[in-house]
Motif scaffolding. Structure first.
Motif, PDB file in Angstrom:
ATOM      1  N   UNK A   3       0.865  -1.241   0.034  1.00 16.80           N
ATOM      2  CA  UNK A   3      -0.091   0.133  -0.092  1.00 16.80           C
ATOM      3  C   UNK A   3       0.985   1.416   0.075  1.00 16.80           C
ATOM      4  N   UNK A   4       0.550   2.035  -0.656  1.00 16.81           N
ATOM      5  CA  UNK A   4       1.175   3.569  -0.782  1.00 16.81           C
ATOM      6  C   UNK A   4       0.115   4.409  -0.339  1.00 16.81           C
ATOM      7  N   UNK A   5       0.944   5.584   0.550  1.00 21.10           N
ATOM      8  CA  UNK A   5      -0.094   6.737   0.842  1.00 21.10           C
ATOM      9  C   UNK A   5       0.660   8.209   0.348  1.00 21.10           C
ATOM     10  N   UNK A   6       0.206   8.860  -0.133  1.00 18.34           N
ATOM     11  CA  UNK A   6       1.055  10.263  -0.373  1.00 18.34           C
ATOM     12  C   UNK A   6      -0.060  11.489  -0.518  1.00 18.34           C
ATOM     13  N   UNK A  29      -1.037  -2.305  -4.631  1.00 15.62           N
ATOM     14  CA  UNK A  29      -1.964  -3.010  -4.516  1.00 15.62           C
ATOM     15  C   UNK A  29      -3.327  -1.869  -4.244  1.00 15.62           C
ATOM     16  N   UNK A  30      -2.788  -0.956  -3.521  1.00 15.44           N
ATOM     17  CA  UNK A  30      -3.970   0.188  -3.308  1.00 15.44           C
ATOM     18  C   UNK A  30      -2.806   1.491  -2.955  1.00 15.44           C
ATOM     19  N   UNK A  31      -3.290   2.572  -3.583  1.00 16.54           N
ATOM     20  CA  UNK A  31      -2.589   3.660  -3.729  1.00 16.54           C
ATOM     21  C   UNK A  31      -3.687   4.930  -2.825  1.00 16.54           C
ATOM     22  N   UNK A  32      -3.230   5.423  -1.803  1.00 12.09           N
ATOM     23  CA  UNK A  32      -4.188   6.672  -1.434  1.00 12.09           C
ATOM     24  C   UNK A  32      -3.564   7.992  -1.389  1.00 12.09           C
ATOM     25  N   UNK A 243       5.140  18.884  -1.648  1.00 12.78           N
ATOM     26  CA  UNK A 243       5.833  18.614  -0.083  1.00 12.78           C
ATOM     27  C   UNK A 243       5.953  17.729   0.746  1.00 12.78           C
ATOM     28  N   UNK A 244       5.113  16.968   0.394  1.00 11.47           N
ATOM     29  CA  UNK A 244       5.188  15.543   1.151  1.00 11.47           C
ATOM     30  C   UNK A 244       5.774  14.511   0.150  1.00 11.47           C
ATOM     31  N   UNK A 245       6.014  13.419   0.810  1.00 11.24           N
ATOM     32  CA  UNK A 245       6.795  12.164  -0.142  1.00 11.24           C
ATOM     33  C   UNK A 245       5.827  10.927   0.328  1.00 11.24           C
ATOM     34  N   UNK A 246       5.735  10.074  -0.720  1.00 10.10           N
ATOM     35  CA  UNK A 246       4.900   8.943  -0.478  1.00 10.10           C
ATOM     36  C   UNK A 246       5.361   7.855   0.830  1.00 10.10           C
TER      37      UNK A 246
END
Length: 252
Positions: A3-6, A29-32, A243-246
């Motif tokens: 899973x990734x969040x960004x 598999x899921x990217x938020x 300005x954020x990273x994943x």
């Protein structure tokens, strides 16, 4: 599973800065994503998201807030918001129910300069903790996103000068402590309790990213009983475009 969040700080701008290069490379598999700053129909990216189901929660206010989840596996159920009217109008939460867990994508309200929105933030935190605990009674929870708090001094470059600022107030930090005491864990600190100098957000001012004067305010929070499934939790500090990273979570 990955899973990734960004927090993309405006998806249209992030796309121009290489969002889909990272998206394809990650193969999640899921990217938020959080802070999409979109309304329905403002981007045409169906071809780029081939193979993924798309779920969007738009803020009523244009160009503000907003979340999305792209997932390879179709969820059993998708819900929007947490039953908290002010936050729900800002498109801050998407919950995807899968066979053996919930995935909750969240963009937590900022307390603002001078902590002008702190009282509301405290209400939000209590509502969110209650919501997550109710989900956890049924299935384990994976809760991710920009949670707008650096929990401990190790989680930001300059804790002394930022004490009582938004994102590092005693009140906000205590709410994270309460959440982690309610059957949940910070996946990154679970695996890397003493790792310093790893941040997920840097101000655009004062060459903050160049100097790594950052904050770790993006998280994968997991139910205690989900912890044995986790194999890694990373912060992709070299990925630019916002300005954020994943951040990522890998699990069996």
């Amino acid at each position: 599973m990955k899973y990734v969040s960004w927090n993309v700080n405006g998806l249209r701008a992030c796309i121009k800065k290489g969002f889909f290069d990272y998206f394809k490379e990650a193969g999640a598999d899921a990217f938020c994503i959080q802070e999409t700053k979109l309304q329905d129909g403002q981007v045409d990216i169906d071809k780029d998201l081939a193979g993924y189901h798309q779920y969007w929660n738009y803020a009523e206010k244009k160009g503000y807030s907003g979340t999305a989840v792209f997932t390879k596996k179709e969820p059993l159920k998708v819900t929007y918001g947490i039953g908290e009217p002010e936050g729900d109008s800002e498109g801050r939460v998407i919950t995807c129910e899968f066979d053996d867990h919930y995935l909750v994508c969240c963009y937590t309200p900022n307390s603002k300069q001078g902590l002008l929105r702190l009282d509301y933030r405290m209400q939000w935190e209590d509502s969110m903790r209650k919501y997550l605990m109710e989900l956890d009674k049924n299935k384990p929870v994976v809760y991710c996103g920009d949670l707008n708090v650096a929990h401990e001094e190790i989680d930001l470059k300059n804790p002394a000068s930022n004490h009582k600022n938004a994102g590092f107030s005693d009140e906000e930090r205590q709410k994270m402590t309460e959440l982690l005491g309610s059957g949940f864990r910070d996946s990154f600190r679970m695996l890397y309790p003493d790792r310093e100098g790893i941040y997920s957000w840097w101000s655009y001012r004062f060459h903050a990213r160049e100097n790594n004067a950052g904050w770790r305010i993006d998280y994968f929070i997991i139910s205690d009983r989900f912890a044995p499934r986790v194999t890694d939790s990373t912060i992709e500090t070299k990925v630019e475009g916002s300005d954020h990273c994943p951040i990522t979570l890998e699990f069996n």
